[in-house]
Design a protein around this motif. Structure first.
Motif, mmCIF file in Angstrom:
data_model
loop_
_atom_site.group_PDB
_atom_site.id
_atom_site.type_symbol
_atom_site.label_atom_id
_atom_site.label_comp_id
_atom_site.label_asym_id
_atom_site.label_seq_id
_atom_site.Cartn_x
_atom_site.Cartn_y
_atom_site.Cartn_z
ATOM 1 N N SER A 189 0.827 -1.214 0.000
ATOM 2 C CA SER A 189 0.000 0.000 0.000
ATOM 3 C C SER A 189 0.852 1.249 0.000
ATOM 4 N N GLU A 190 2.112 1.134 0.421
ATOM 5 C CA GLU A 190 2.938 2.339 0.533
ATOM 6 C C GLU A 190 4.223 2.222 -0.285
ATOM 7 N N GLY A 191 4.172 1.545 -1.409
ATOM 8 C CA GLY A 191 5.381 1.437 -2.230
ATOM 9 C C GLY A 191 5.988 0.055 -2.103
ATOM 10 N N GLN A 209 1.728 -2.614 5.156
ATOM 11 C CA GLN A 209 2.591 -1.453 5.435
ATOM 12 C C GLN A 209 1.803 -0.331 6.064
ATOM 13 N N SER A 210 0.481 -0.505 6.107
ATOM 14 C CA SER A 210 -0.413 0.470 6.741
ATOM 15 C C SER A 210 -1.820 -0.062 6.564
ATOM 16 N N PRO A 211 -2.776 0.458 7.351
ATOM 17 C CA PRO A 211 -4.173 0.038 7.127
ATOM 18 C C PRO A 211 -4.820 0.871 6.021
ATOM 19 N N HIS A 243 13.702 4.801 12.490
ATOM 20 C CA HIS A 243 13.024 3.801 11.659
ATOM 21 C C HIS A 243 13.012 2.435 12.332
ATOM 22 N N LEU A 244 11.848 1.798 12.300
ATOM 23 C CA LEU A 244 11.714 0.422 12.764
ATOM 24 C C LEU A 244 11.140 -0.394 11.609
ATOM 25 N N CYS A 245 11.296 -1.699 11.659
ATOM 26 C CA CYS A 245 10.694 -2.551 10.630
ATOM 27 C C CYS A 245 9.264 -2.950 11.017
ATOM 28 N N PHE A 362 0.483 7.317 -4.371
ATOM 29 C CA PHE A 362 -0.406 7.429 -5.542
ATOM 30 C C PHE A 362 -1.845 7.756 -5.171
ATOM 31 N N TYR A 363 -2.258 7.385 -3.964
ATOM 32 C CA TYR A 363 -3.679 7.574 -3.585
ATOM 33 C C TYR A 363 -3.968 9.003 -3.105
ATOM 34 N N THR A 364 -2.965 9.875 -3.129
ATOM 35 C CA THR A 364 -3.127 11.242 -2.618
ATOM 36 C C THR A 364 -3.860 12.134 -3.622
ATOM 37 N N GLU A 384 10.854 16.704 13.571
ATOM 38 C CA GLU A 384 10.838 15.359 12.978
ATOM 39 C C GLU A 384 9.401 14.913 12.703
ATOM 40 N N GLU A 385 9.238 14.235 11.555
ATOM 41 C CA GLU A 385 7.891 13.834 11.118
ATOM 42 C C GLU A 385 7.285 12.777 12.037
ATOM 43 N N ILE A 386 6.039 13.030 12.453
ATOM 44 C CA ILE A 386 5.318 11.997 13.208
ATOM 45 C C ILE A 386 4.037 11.560 12.500
ATOM 46 N N ILE A 387 3.559 12.409 11.575
ATOM 47 C CA ILE A 387 2.276 12.114 10.926
ATOM 48 C C ILE A 387 2.406 12.397 9.443
ATOM 49 N N SER A 388 1.752 11.548 8.634
ATOM 50 C CA SER A 388 1.504 11.998 7.279
ATOM 51 C C SER A 388 0.039 11.745 6.971
ATOM 52 N N GLY A 389 -0.556 12.683 6.253
ATOM 53 C CA GLY A 389 -1.987 12.590 5.993
ATOM 54 C C GLY A 389 -2.368 13.307 4.717
HETATM 55 O O1 4AD Z 1 4.324 8.421 6.212
HETATM 56 P P1 4AD Z 1 3.729 7.060 6.271
HETATM 57 O O2 4AD Z 1 4.424 6.007 5.478
HETATM 58 O O3 4AD Z 1 2.235 7.207 5.834
HETATM 59 C C1 4AD Z 1 1.313 6.188 5.732
HETATM 60 O O4 4AD Z 1 1.500 5.051 6.077
HETATM 61 C C2 4AD Z 1 -0.020 6.650 5.250
HETATM 62 N N1 4AD Z 1 -0.860 5.494 4.933
HETATM 63 C C3 4AD Z 1 -0.674 7.488 6.304
HETATM 64 C C4 4AD Z 1 -1.917 8.162 5.846
HETATM 65 O O5 4AD Z 1 -2.951 7.944 6.429
HETATM 66 N N2 4AD Z 1 -1.807 8.967 4.840
HETATM 67 O O6 4AD Z 1 3.649 6.577 7.788
HETATM 68 C C5 4AD Z 1 2.913 7.308 8.736
HETATM 69 C C6 4AD Z 1 3.764 7.603 9.954
HETATM 70 C C7 4AD Z 1 4.966 8.498 9.676
HETATM 71 O O7 4AD Z 1 4.612 9.851 9.744
HETATM 72 C C8 4AD Z 1 5.900 8.117 10.791
HETATM 73 O O8 4AD Z 1 5.564 8.801 11.990
HETATM 74 C C9 4AD Z 1 5.608 6.667 10.990
HETATM 75 O O9 4AD Z 1 4.339 6.408 10.448
HETATM 76 N N3 4AD Z 1 6.605 5.821 10.323
HETATM 77 C C10 4AD Z 1 7.529 5.081 10.958
HETATM 78 N N4 4AD Z 1 7.799 4.921 12.263
HETATM 79 C C11 4AD Z 1 8.789 4.074 12.600
HETATM 80 N N5 4AD Z 1 9.517 3.386 11.705
HETATM 81 C C12 4AD Z 1 9.279 3.491 10.381
HETATM 82 N N6 4AD Z 1 9.993 2.770 9.508
HETATM 83 C C13 4AD Z 1 8.251 4.380 9.954
HETATM 84 N N7 4AD Z 1 7.743 4.724 8.753
HETATM 85 C C14 4AD Z 1 6.752 5.594 9.008
#
Ligand code: 4AD
Length: 462
Positions: A189-191, A209-211, A243-245, A362-364, A384-389
């Motif tokens: 879902s995220e690449g 990779q995300s919900p 970064h964590l896995c 791509f879904y943006t 530092e980034e904590i959220i993307s939306g």
């Molecule tokens: O930026 P990301 O990849 O965005 C999404 O997953 C979208 N689906 C979110 C959306 O609803 N648009 O990941 C979201 C957040 C990042 O801002 C970051 O805080 C955290 O997840 N994150 C990680 N945290 C720890 N280790 C990693 N490898 C991370 N990758 C992203």
């Protein structure tokens, strides 16, 4: 059977009473005919003493007690006693226990490091001072079940728990419903690069990779405000401090009426509620952490600052940096921008919106007024980034076009695209990295400190 008491419940009123305690041997020291032991339960400590006497305590018993290794679990029963002066260094300092009997319930091996060492920061370790030497973060993680016993680690995970509870509370109060989406899914879902591939009954699959896709499908099924707290898997070979896995994603998704600002409004209420709540409910834990990892308390505004990506670029340019106006910000530039924002607006917490489309998934949703940009945002703590939306594309034709532009194999996401064919409300949402929130709120230097059993490119155990 006698009842076990907790150290925290001991008080001077029990003077002379007989009690039974179970705890860990925090320290132990024999001295002639006596043995002084500090017993620990989580963060609470109390002194227990064995004196050789004619009635209950023999020489052999004192010898036995003195030889019990630290961190072993023991049962002691004895009489509560008020010492002449409070016991230095114990949380329960006004009373001690005169032990009648002691039994080792579980004996600890030699410790691979001192518990106190386990609480040193990376900075301390870099000092060339013998007393701070020896234990690296890796050694601590290798023995995480010991490392986790320290007061700082207990405080960190209390805060982690509070972050999730506050997230849930705030969203439930705003009419969101909690959902649970599958973690075994058909396509990335995220690449595609950062995905863990698994074999699903002979069919290729991956760990989510995300919900992302499923929370959107829920909204298209008229669950118009949903959230999820769940594991997120990223096969990223990024060996960095952030970064964590595998991490915990705090996600929400909602139908929007007019503008994706509605998503930012929810984010704003949510985080101000969370930060206020953490300060109120976890003041003791924050103080414990700050003793070892000193940090300035987080500065945030009652209404979260929103800066456009263009303005951010301008601020960086004016400060002499050369960011790519239609590219992504590097980690370095994000930090620099954080400092500039703090100086100008006095906040450690802000949102940067209207990112270039090319750097978003791509879904943006593209910006309807200028397709070089998108209806999206990132949110930062201390640079530092904590959220993307973002707002999402809800038109299946446009979504297909965007997926092709990103060279995503359509067959892997066909059911996701199909979901938008039968009437799909405009919607948007965001994803938060829970461990990053804890790390940055507490001012810690490494995300591994905020994951109980961290998974990184080199670590799969314990
Ligand atoms: O930026 P990301 O990849 O965005 C999404 O997953 C979208 N689906 C979110 C959306 O609803 N648009 O990941 C979201 C957040 C990042 O801002 C970051 O805080 C955290 O997840 N994150 C990680 N945290 C720890 N280790 C990693 N490898 C991370 N990758 C992203």
């Amino acid at each position: 059977a006698e009842e076990y008491l907790s150290i925290n419940s001991l008080s001077e009123e029990q003077n002379g009473q007989k009690v039974l305690l179970r705890g860990r041997v925090h320290t132990v020291r024999g001295k002639g005919k006596s043995c002084f032991m500090v017993l620990r339960q989580e963060r609470a400590t109390v002194q227990v003493i064995l004196f050789v006497d004619d009635k209950t305590v023999s020489k052999g018993m004192v010898k036995y007690a003195t030889a019990i290794p630290r961190e072993s679990i023991v049962d002691v029963s004895g009489e509560v006693h008020i010492p002449e002066t409070p016991v230095a260094g114990c949380t329960c300092s006004k009373v001690e226990l005169k032990v009648h009997s002691i039994r080792c319930v579980s004996r600890a091996d030699n410790l691979p490091f001192e518990l106190a060492d386990a609480m040193r920061s990376e900075e301390d370790l870099q000092r060339e001072d013998a007393q701070f030497a020896t234990v690296t973060q890796d050694t601590r993680l290798e023995n995480r079940w010991i490392d986790l016993r320290t007061p700082v680690n207990h405080a960190i995970f209390k805060i982690q728990s509070a972050v999730c509870q506050l997230f849930r509370e705030a969203l439930l109060a705003e009419g969101f419903q909690e959902i649970h989406t599958p973690k075994l899914i058909a396509g990335a879902s995220e690449g595609g690069a950062a995905v863990f591939k698994v074999d699903y009954m002979g069919q290729p699959a991956c760990l989510a990779q995300s919900p992302q896709f499923y929370k959107q499908m829920a909204v298209c099924s008229d669950f118009s405000r949903v959230f999820e707290i769940g594991p997120v898997f990223r096969a990223e070979k990024s060996f960095t401090h952030r970064h964590l896995c595998e991490f915990t994603g705090l996600d929400f998704e909602m139908a929007i009426n007019q503008h994706y600002n509605e998503v930012l409004d929810v984010m704003d209420h949510l985080f101000v509620y969370m930060f206020n709540g953490l300060q109120k409910r976890c003041a003791g834990e924050l103080a414990t952490i700050a003793e070892q990892f000193p940090v300035e308390p987080l500065q945030y505004l009652p209404k979260t600052l929103r800066i456009s990506f263009e303005e951010g670029i301008k601020m960086l340019q004016e400060a002499g940096f050369e960011p790519d106006p239609l590219g992504d910000l590097t980690t370095e530039l994000e930090r620099e921008l954080g400092k500039l924002v703090k100086k100008k607006y006095h906040t450690d917490f802000y949102a940067l919106y209207r990112y270039p489309l090319a750097v978003r998934p791509f879904y943006t949703m593209p910006d309807p007024e200028d397709p070089r940009y998108s209806n999206s945002f990132d949110v930062f703590i201390r640079g530092e980034e904590i959220i993307s939306g973002a707002q999402r594309v809800h038109d299946p034709a446009l979504l297909t076009e965007r997926a092709k532009a990103h060279e995503i194999p359509l067959e892997s996401i066909q059911s996701y695209i199909n979901c938008f064919k039968y009437g799909a409300p405009p919607h948007g949402g965001l994803g938060v990295g829970m461990e990053r929130v804890v790390m940055l709120f507490c001012g810690l230097d490494n995300i591994r400190k905020t994951s109980m059993f961290p998974r990184d490119p080199k670590r799969l155990t314990p």
